[in-house]
Design a protein around this motif. Structure first.
Motif, mmCIF file in Angstrom:
data_model
loop_
_atom_site.group_PDB
_atom_site.id
_atom_site.type_symbol
_atom_site.label_atom_id
_atom_site.label_comp_id
_atom_site.label_asym_id
_atom_site.label_seq_id
_atom_site.Cartn_x
_atom_site.Cartn_y
_atom_site.Cartn_z
ATOM 1 N N ALA A 160 2.875 0.406 3.982
ATOM 2 C CA ALA A 160 1.787 1.078 4.714
ATOM 3 C C ALA A 160 2.181 1.339 6.160
ATOM 4 C CB ALA A 160 0.516 0.233 4.654
ATOM 5 N N GLY A 161 2.834 0.370 6.818
ATOM 6 C CA GLY A 161 3.295 0.584 8.189
ATOM 7 C C GLY A 161 4.324 1.688 8.283
ATOM 8 N N LEU A 162 5.230 1.781 7.290
ATOM 9 C CA LEU A 162 6.239 2.848 7.289
ATOM 10 C C LEU A 162 5.593 4.214 7.086
ATOM 11 C CD1 LEU A 162 9.201 3.732 7.310
ATOM 12 C CD2 LEU A 162 9.279 3.280 4.849
ATOM 13 N N LEU A 163 4.638 4.292 6.164
ATOM 14 C CA LEU A 163 3.976 5.580 5.917
ATOM 15 C C LEU A 163 3.174 6.044 7.132
ATOM 16 C CD1 LEU A 163 2.700 5.161 2.246
ATOM 17 C CD2 LEU A 163 4.554 6.636 3.059
ATOM 18 N N SER A 164 2.645 5.118 7.908
ATOM 19 C CA SER A 164 1.882 5.518 9.093
ATOM 20 C C SER A 164 2.762 6.231 10.118
ATOM 21 C CB SER A 164 1.219 4.305 9.737
ATOM 22 O OG SER A 164 2.184 3.454 10.344
ATOM 23 N N LEU A 165 4.061 5.884 10.166
ATOM 24 C CA LEU A 165 4.974 6.554 11.084
ATOM 25 C C LEU A 165 5.294 7.974 10.652
ATOM 26 C CD1 LEU A 165 7.491 3.639 11.766
ATOM 27 C CD2 LEU A 165 5.603 4.408 13.227
ATOM 28 N N LEU A 166 5.099 8.286 9.360
ATOM 29 C CA LEU A 166 5.421 9.611 8.831
ATOM 30 C C LEU A 166 4.215 10.530 8.767
ATOM 31 C CD1 LEU A 166 7.701 8.497 5.845
ATOM 32 C CD2 LEU A 166 8.419 9.181 8.137
ATOM 33 N N ARG A 167 3.054 10.050 9.152
ATOM 34 C CA ARG A 167 1.844 10.854 8.947
ATOM 35 C C ARG A 167 1.801 12.086 9.835
ATOM 36 N NH1 ARG A 167 0.387 7.508 12.985
ATOM 37 N NH2 ARG A 167 -1.186 8.313 14.464
ATOM 38 N N ARG A 168 2.482 12.097 10.989
ATOM 39 C CA ARG A 168 2.476 13.269 11.861
ATOM 40 C C ARG A 168 3.322 14.396 11.290
ATOM 41 N NH1 ARG A 168 0.650 12.619 17.153
ATOM 42 N NH2 ARG A 168 -0.042 10.504 17.670
ATOM 43 N N GLY A 169 4.502 14.055 10.785
ATOM 44 C CA GLY A 169 5.381 15.090 10.261
ATOM 45 C C GLY A 169 5.042 15.524 8.843
ATOM 46 N N LEU A 170 4.535 14.602 8.029
ATOM 47 C CA LEU A 170 4.217 14.906 6.626
ATOM 48 C C LEU A 170 2.782 14.490 6.334
ATOM 49 C CD1 LEU A 170 7.519 13.486 5.088
ATOM 50 C CD2 LEU A 170 7.007 15.890 5.540
ATOM 51 N N PRO A 171 1.797 15.161 6.910
ATOM 52 C CA PRO A 171 0.397 14.705 6.736
ATOM 53 C C PRO A 171 -0.085 14.790 5.296
ATOM 54 C CG PRO A 171 0.476 16.861 7.814
ATOM 55 C CD PRO A 171 1.881 16.373 7.749
ATOM 56 N N ALA A 172 0.227 15.883 4.584
ATOM 57 C CA ALA A 172 -0.262 16.041 3.209
ATOM 58 C C ALA A 172 0.409 15.038 2.276
ATOM 59 C CB ALA A 172 -0.020 17.466 2.727
ATOM 60 N N SER A 173 1.720 14.889 2.397
ATOM 61 C CA SER A 173 2.450 13.968 1.508
ATOM 62 C C SER A 173 2.011 12.529 1.712
ATOM 63 C CB SER A 173 3.955 14.107 1.760
ATOM 64 O OG SER A 173 4.387 15.433 1.533
ATOM 65 N N VAL A 174 1.844 12.114 2.971
ATOM 66 C CA VAL A 174 1.431 10.733 3.248
ATOM 67 C C VAL A 174 0.010 10.497 2.753
ATOM 68 C CG1 VAL A 174 0.985 9.075 5.093
ATOM 69 C CG2 VAL A 174 3.015 10.521 5.191
ATOM 70 N N LEU A 175 -0.869 11.499 2.869
ATOM 71 C CA LEU A 175 -2.241 11.346 2.367
ATOM 72 C C LEU A 175 -2.246 11.151 0.857
ATOM 73 C CD1 LEU A 175 -5.312 11.420 2.707
ATOM 74 C CD2 LEU A 175 -5.182 13.913 2.548
ATOM 75 N N LEU A 176 -1.464 11.946 0.137
ATOM 76 C CA LEU A 176 -1.414 11.808 -1.319
ATOM 77 C C LEU A 176 -0.820 10.467 -1.718
ATOM 78 C CD1 LEU A 176 -0.246 15.421 -2.268
ATOM 79 C CD2 LEU A 176 -2.557 14.464 -2.433
ATOM 80 N N ALA A 177 0.227 10.026 -0.996
ATOM 81 C CA ALA A 177 0.835 8.730 -1.315
ATOM 82 C C ALA A 177 -0.146 7.590 -1.063
ATOM 83 C CB ALA A 177 2.109 8.542 -0.480
ATOM 84 N N ALA A 178 -0.886 7.640 0.048
ATOM 85 C CA ALA A 178 -1.854 6.581 0.337
ATOM 86 C C ALA A 178 -2.999 6.591 -0.673
ATOM 87 C CB ALA A 178 -2.397 6.749 1.751
ATOM 88 N N ALA A 179 -3.447 7.786 -1.083
ATOM 89 C CA ALA A 179 -4.518 7.871 -2.081
ATOM 90 C C ALA A 179 -4.066 7.304 -3.418
ATOM 91 C CB ALA A 179 -4.962 9.324 -2.236
ATOM 92 N N ALA A 180 -2.820 7.604 -3.806
ATOM 93 C CA ALA A 180 -2.309 7.080 -5.075
ATOM 94 C C ALA A 180 -2.113 5.564 -5.019
ATOM 95 C CB ALA A 180 -0.996 7.781 -5.422
ATOM 96 N N GLY A 181 -1.654 5.058 -3.869
ATOM 97 C CA GLY A 181 -1.414 3.616 -3.769
ATOM 98 C C GLY A 181 -2.654 2.795 -3.609
ATOM 99 N N SER A 182 -3.763 3.420 -3.153
ATOM 100 C CA SER A 182 -4.980 2.642 -2.934
ATOM 101 C C SER A 182 -5.658 2.233 -4.236
ATOM 102 C CB SER A 182 -5.972 3.460 -2.086
ATOM 103 O OG SER A 182 -6.348 4.649 -2.765
ATOM 104 N N ALA A 183 -5.322 2.894 -5.371
ATOM 105 C CA ALA A 183 -5.946 2.524 -6.641
ATOM 106 C C ALA A 183 -5.448 1.167 -7.149
ATOM 107 C CB ALA A 183 -5.708 3.627 -7.670
ATOM 108 N N PRO A 184 -4.134 0.966 -7.280
ATOM 109 C CA PRO A 184 -3.695 -0.349 -7.766
ATOM 110 C C PRO A 184 -3.611 -1.411 -6.675
ATOM 111 C CG PRO A 184 -1.825 1.125 -7.576
ATOM 112 C CD PRO A 184 -3.019 1.929 -7.223
ATOM 113 N N PHE A 185 -3.451 -1.009 -5.412
ATOM 114 C CA PHE A 185 -3.225 -1.979 -4.340
ATOM 115 C C PHE A 185 -4.262 -1.752 -3.242
ATOM 116 C CE2 PHE A 185 1.018 -1.028 -6.114
ATOM 117 C CZ PHE A 185 1.302 -2.274 -6.673
#
Length: 549
Positions: A42-67
């Motif tokens: 989660a900390g690593l993905l937060s650093l990428l949210r400026r350059g890849l906002p759509a990709s990081v949003l989809l990854a966080a949405a997918a990861g929030s279901a099991p974790f």
């Protein structure tokens, strides 16, 4: 490269999201290693949210279901994606895909979840993804609108400066024409008449010398008038072209620079005043405008001395310092003041002239009762004469730190706007901002209220289906008919009732059992008190109370 402040902020946010992810995972009874891994990701993905906002949003949405550790990250990246995804259609598509991905994976991961549970989960996922996205998009649009208003008002200021410059130029030309037509004619007549008197044989030598001084003064005044008219018509003290006479000097014309100070002193001596010139330091050249300003300082000092202290001795000082030329004109005390009124315009104009070349002027009485006028003029090359310009305090452009005006210049800072324009824009911006902000806040409030009300009602209904009080358990007796027992108890068909769980005693052979939760709290967070009723041949044959995990 990011500024240091942003780097520190991003690092702090990344660490905060990592720790929040670890804490959320541990609260959800995840393995410690899994919780730490989810937090680091989660900390690593937060650093990428400026350059890849759509990709990081989809990854966080997918990861929030099991974790559950991705839940804090999901709120942050949804807000960031709302700000940075360009285009309304693309943003709606990305958020719809993120919502569907989170809800679909939640349904797949929670295989025992019922339809009402999925409805509540869908409502909370909607609030967690869409509400931060709307807030981020509103903030981004508001900032874009503000920047547009800044640019528009900067353009208005540039246009206003152009109009003011044109009006000033027209007024300069009118004044120049009036001076040329009136003063030029009068000075020419004075020069002609004094020239005729100078050759008159009836005059004595002393009178002829006085007339010669008058003729030289009128000729010098004509040359200076020509220079002033040229400055008014051109609008600035332009640097003369190579090979052209500087300072408006032509053949036979007196020099109006440092070299002409000796002529000023000699003219005063001819009028009967004792004038002394003192020079010190290594002589260095000055820019044309600074050289002319030095001449004007001495000329103004001599004029004031002749006017207010007639007969007093005058000393002129030229001191070449390492960084500037210091010009001083001082007169001694006078026995009786002349009583000539002074409007102070000469010193005011002189202060403005020296300011334009980056210097300064000081005037005041001396300790012995005299008066001193001093000017400090920097050494600047002719090409740097304009760089020393310092705007006056009342200049409406105020020399904004954002940079110079012009079509290619940066946008002027907001505090440089005229008061009436800033007031109107602030009023419009405040009204629009309040309206948009109230609309977004109302939407968020309605969504949250609906989610809370629906969630509370749903949970109460589900609890009624799955829980009973200990008194209800005690009221049921072994041997009662199955129908009477089931009519007195909830049917247990609820997502909250997940079965007996681990640690339940074995069921009697050939029986069917109804498991319900107790309204009491268990002995630990992992243990739930459970009531079980087993039926066989239409009668209650067993009831047990135990804790299951």
């Amino acid at each position: 490269m990011w500024p240091a402040r942003r780097v520190v902020g991003e690092t702090f946010l990344s660490l905060a999201l990592a720790l929040a992810g670890v804490g959320a995972g541990l609260l959800d009874d995840e393995n410690a290693a899994v919780a730490v891994g989810v937090g680091l990701l989660a900390g690593l993905l937060s650093l990428l949210r400026r350059g890849l906002p759509a990709s990081v949003l989809l990854a966080a949405a997918a990861g929030s279901a099991p974790f559950f550790g991705f839940a804090p990250l999901l709120l942050v990246v949804a807000w960031s994606a709302g700000r940075r995804i360009d285009g309304l259609g693309r943003a709606c598509g990305v958020f719809a895909l993120a919502y569907g991905l989170a809800l679909g994976l939640t349904a797949a991961w929670e295989s025992h979840a019922s339809l009402p549970l999925l409805a509540v989960a869908g409502m909370f996922i909607l609030v967690a993804i869409v509400v931060p996205g709307l807030a981020g998009r509103y903030w981004s649009q508001r900032r874009t609108l503000t920047d547009t208003l800044h640019e528009y008002n900067a353009q208005l200021l540039r246009e206003r400066a152009m109009l003011v410059g044109q009006a000033r130029m027209l007024e300069r030309q009118r004044i120049a024409q009036d001076m040329h037509d009136s003063l030029g004619h009068q000075l020419a007549l004075i020069a002609v008449h004094t020239g005729a008197l100078e050759v008159d044989r009836a005059l004595t030598d002393q009178q002829r010398e006085a007339v010669g001084v008058l003729r030289e003064a009128s000729v010098a005044a004509m040359h200076e008038l020509r220079d002033v008219v040229g400055v008014l018509r051109d609008g600035a003290d332009a640097t003369p072209a190579a090979g052209a006479p500087q300072g408006g000097e032509g053949p036979g014309a007196p020099s109006r620079g440092v070299a002409g100070i000796d002529d000023l002193a000699e003219t005063s001596r001819k009028a009967g005043t004792a004038v002394e010139i003192r020079r010190s330091g290594e002589v260095r050249p000055l820019a044309t405008t600074a050289d002319h300003a030095a001449y004007r300082v001495v000329q103004e000092g001599l004029t004031n001395a002749h006017k207010h202290a007639p007969g007093a001795s005058i000393s002129i000082g030229l001191r070449y310092e390492p960084d500037s030329l210091v010009v001083e004109v001082a007169n001694g005390p006078v026995a009786a003041p002349s009583g000539v009124a002074s409007g102070g315009q000469g010193l005011t104009g002189l202060a403005e002239r020296t300011r334009l070349v980056g210097g300064m002027v000081h005037a005041g009485p001396t300790a012995d009762g005299g008066f001193r006028l001093a000017g400090v003029l920097p050494y600047t090359s002719p090409g740097d004469a304009r760089k020393t310009f310092v705007a006056p305090q009342d200049d409406f452009r105020a020399q904004s730190p954002a940079g110079p005006g012009g079509e290619a210049g940066p946008v002027i800072e907001w505090n440089g706007l005229p008061k009436e324009l800033a007031r109107a824009v602030n009023r419009t911006k405040r009204g629009n901002g309040i309206a948009i902000g109230c609309g977004v806040a109302a939407l968020i409030g309605v969504v949250l209220l609906i989610a809370v009300v629906v969630g509370v009602v749903f949970l109460v209904r589900e609890a009624d289906k799955a829980m009973i009080e200990p008194a209800q358990y005690e009221a049921v007796k072994i041997g009662q008919s199955e129908r009477s027992v089931r009519d007195a108890l909830p049917h247990g068909d609820s997502f909250m009732n997940t079965g007996p769980g681990a640690g339940a005693p074995p069921e009697p052979d050939g029986s069917t059992c109804l498991t319900l939760l107790s309204s009491e709290i268990g002995s630990s967070l992992d243990a739930d008190p459970v009531f079980r009723f087993c039926f066989k041949d239409g009668k209650l044959i067993e009831k047990k109370s135990f804790e299951a995990t």
